[in-house]
Design an enzyme around this catalytic site. Structure first.
Site: not given
Length: 669
Positions: A370, A555, A559
């Site tokens: 990410d 995080d 996700d």
């Protein structure tokens, strides 16, 4: 599927039912822990007491089946020792036997429990009672260590359920507002979204304008400015002004519900990986059994199938082979290897949730990230350098705003600010204010054009830009604001490539241009932007094709599905959401990207050590098997067999414990 809580035939999504399910799982885990502790204490007491009694009794120091024809044996300390060995062994035998039967029912005939039962039963049959109890006792120790180290996820579904809005402000036909369960809302209903509230369903704005925090949806910390006619998603947080929303999707079909559903589906699909020792046992167990049977049949056949003249000796050799092959060294040393590796990782702020997680990380070949909060700091900063006076004017105007872009300008200006009169904040557009009797504007290009500022000098950048202008005189300066890349990001990507990753990829919910710019800066192989959680999930699945396995680092709540879908899910725990942390296999406790590379290095090192333990154990056991089969040990075969197993175990445990002295490769020691 029938829900065990509410007894309805459906896949239960009720929060109370989910809580009931979690509670039942926790109770079962507690019962299992208590059972193992009781078995360990009971088996240990029986073993130690029996061993002492056997050594004290000089008349019957060696317990054999022939002694049961001696009436004096029943009044000896050795008989009490035999009883203690037996009652210590049987509960452990039954417990592991049940687990072996469950494995066999699932089609896994040759598992570590089967091997354990056969080896210890063989040891018991040839009068090696202490060996039998000791080995099976330490198998429980290994399982306890494994359970302690694993600390498996409490399911991110529960966290996502807790994140769901509890109510909506429903607008009745007479204009009155009342609280309503989001599940009761219908398409076409109108609801109020007040400042600070979470959006409960997907819809379109009928009235008002505001800024929304979309971090639950796309993981990006920069708010999105919205106005009438814009579609907004459930899970977003209204930051500034009241808006009226028309419902476009029912609660069960809304975005945050879909994220929850994705997480639940991935949790179910992510099958429990086999433990390292389990896979090894599938090969090791049948080979050992085959060797023992062949030795017995050959010896018995060469003796003319005469039990007294050679059959007994052949059985003795076969059982000695079973004793030598007893997986004591493997059952104890391999879990200790993983336990030591996991313990070493925890010293450096890397939480690895068990041996399967560690092994999976060592085998991944592609790593995906990410962006915001993972590769970047998740905090916006001013990246260009306008002159001091322009910066002072901009900071003075933005000082009363809570918008992240405003904070980036204000926090980088340390001197005294101008007093501002007639401050006018237009959420989603910009700010107007009077400084020293002059009117100034700061905001988007569209906001300045609306206020007749036409001489704007545009910035060529993928990042966010705020323009400062003075009424009548026009454009003054531009302020480029970006989410700053982590200091260690470039080095971390290089280190991960050194650790054998074939490809490094970023998948982000942010603008494609920004994603490409960040990827270029830190030398990622590929970058994709403007992806929603389900699109991120598909990207992870598409990458994990053929022989390639994927690690995913993220995080946020968005996700969680991707973390679960990846072969190895890694959460950045310092800023990460509870959902991501709970869904992950590995947690980096302080957001240091270099620790991802360190975790990979430690995982590979642990697997090499575990492999060395297995090779050492097998090599030494094969050597002693040869000595037994060839008859070179003669009548000492059984004694040597027993001693060899203990000796090999000690060597392998010492080798396993080398992981406790692990020294980091990428972190400061």
């Amino acid at each position: 599927m029938k829900c065990s809580c509410c007894s309805t035939n459906h896949e239960c999504e009720n929060e109370s039912c989910l809580d009931h399910e979690f509670e039942e799982e926790e109770k079962e885990e507690r019962r299992e822990k208590i059972r193992n502790i009781v078995l360990l204490i009971w088996g240990s007491v029986c073993l130690v007491t029996a061993f002492i009694l056997q050594k004290i009794d000089t008349n019957y120091s060696d317990i054999s089946w022939s002694l049961f024809s001696d009436s004096h044996f029943y009044s000896s300390l050795s008989f009490i020792a035999f009883i203690l060995y037996t009652i210590g062994y049987l509960p452990l035998f039954i417990t592991i036997g049940k687990e072996a039967i469950e494995e066999i029912r699932e089609g896994n005939i040759f598992n570590e429990n089967t091997l354990m039962l056969l080896a210890t039963a063989g040891a018991y049959a040839i009068n090696e009672h202490p060996e039998s109890l000791f080995v099976i006792l330490f198998s429980i120790v290994g399982e306890t260590l494994e359970d302690y180290a694993t600390n498996k996820s409490r399911r991110s579904i529960k966290k996502l359920v807790n994140n769901m809005p509890l109510y909506a402000h429903y607008i009745n036909s007479d204009g009155q507002v009342s609280e309503k369960n989001p599940e009761e809302l219908k398409v076409g209903d109108q609801i109020e979204i007040r400042p600070g509230e979470k959006v409960s369903v997907d819809g379109v704005i009928l009235k008002g304008k505001s800024s929304l925090d979309l971090s639950s949806i796309n993981g990006e910390s920069l708010p999105k400015d919205v106005k009438e006619g814009d579609i907004i998603y459930s899970g977003s947080i209204n930051l500034s002004s009241l808006i009226i929303l028309e419902v476009k999707k029912e609660f069960k079909d809304s975005t945050l519900s879909k994220i929850m559903e994705l997480v639940e589906n991935q949790e179910e699909k992510k099958a429990k990986a086999e433990k390292f020792i389990t896979r090894f046992a599938k090969i090791y167990t049948p080979i050992v059994l085959l060797v023992a049977v062949v030795v017995f049949l050959l010896g018995f056949g060469l003796a003319g199938f005469n039990w007294a003249e050679g059959g007994r000796d052949a059985l003795y050799k076969a059982l000695s082979i079973l004793l030598i092959s007893c997986p004591c060294a493997l059952v104890i040393a391999v879990p200790i290897t993983f336990f030591a590796g996991i313990g070493s990782a925890s010293k450096y702020g890397i939480l690895i949730k068990g041996s399967v997680a560690l092994e999976n990380l060592s085998k991944t070949s592609i790593i995906m990230f990410d962006k915001t909060g993972t590769l970047t700091k998740g905090k916006f900063t001013l990246v260009n350098h306008p002159d001091k006076e322009a910066h002072r004017l901009a900071a003075s105007l933005e000082a009363k705003s809570t918008h992240p872009l405003a904070k980036a300008i204000v926090e980088t200006y340390q001197d005294e600010l101008y007093p501002v009169e007639d401050l006018e904040n237009n959420p989603g557009y910009g700010i107007k204010g009077v400084i020293n009797h002059e009117t100034y504007f700061i905001g988007s290009k569209a906001y300045l054009l609306k206020n007749h500022i036409n001489n704007i000098i545009e910035e060529e950048t993928p990042f966010k830009v705020l323009y400062l202008a003075k009424e009548k005189e026009g454009f003054i300066a531009s302020f480029v604001v970006a989410d700053e890349v982590k200091d260690e990001a470039k080095n971390a990507i290089y280190s991960l490539k050194q650790e054998g990753y074939k490809k490094t990829i970023m998948i982000s919910g942010d603008d494609k241009k920004i994603a490409t710019k960040v990827a270029s800066e830190i030398h990622l192989d590929e970058a994709y932007g403007e992806l929603l959680p389900d699109e991120k999930l598909e990207a992870v699945k598409n990458a994990a094709t053929g022989s390639e396995s994927v690690a995913y680092v993220g995080d946020g709540i968005n996700d969680s599905p991707s973390i679960l879908a990846a072969d190895s899910g890694i959460a950045m725990g310092g800023l990460g959401s509870d959902a991501a942390i709970e869904a992950s296999d590995i947690v980096i406790m302080d957001d240091d990207l270099l620790k991802v590379a360190e975790a990979r290095h430690l995982a590979k090192k642990t697997m090499k050590t575990a492999t060395a333990v297995i090779i050492t154990s097998i090599a030494l056991k094969v050597l002693f098997m040869i000595l037994v089969v060839t008859g070179l040990l003669g009548e000492f075969a059984m004694i040597v067999s027993g001693l060899s197993d203990t000796g090999v175990m000690i060597i392998c445990v010492l080798l396993a414990l080398t992981m406790t002295f692990y020294k980091p490769k990428y972190l400061k020691r």
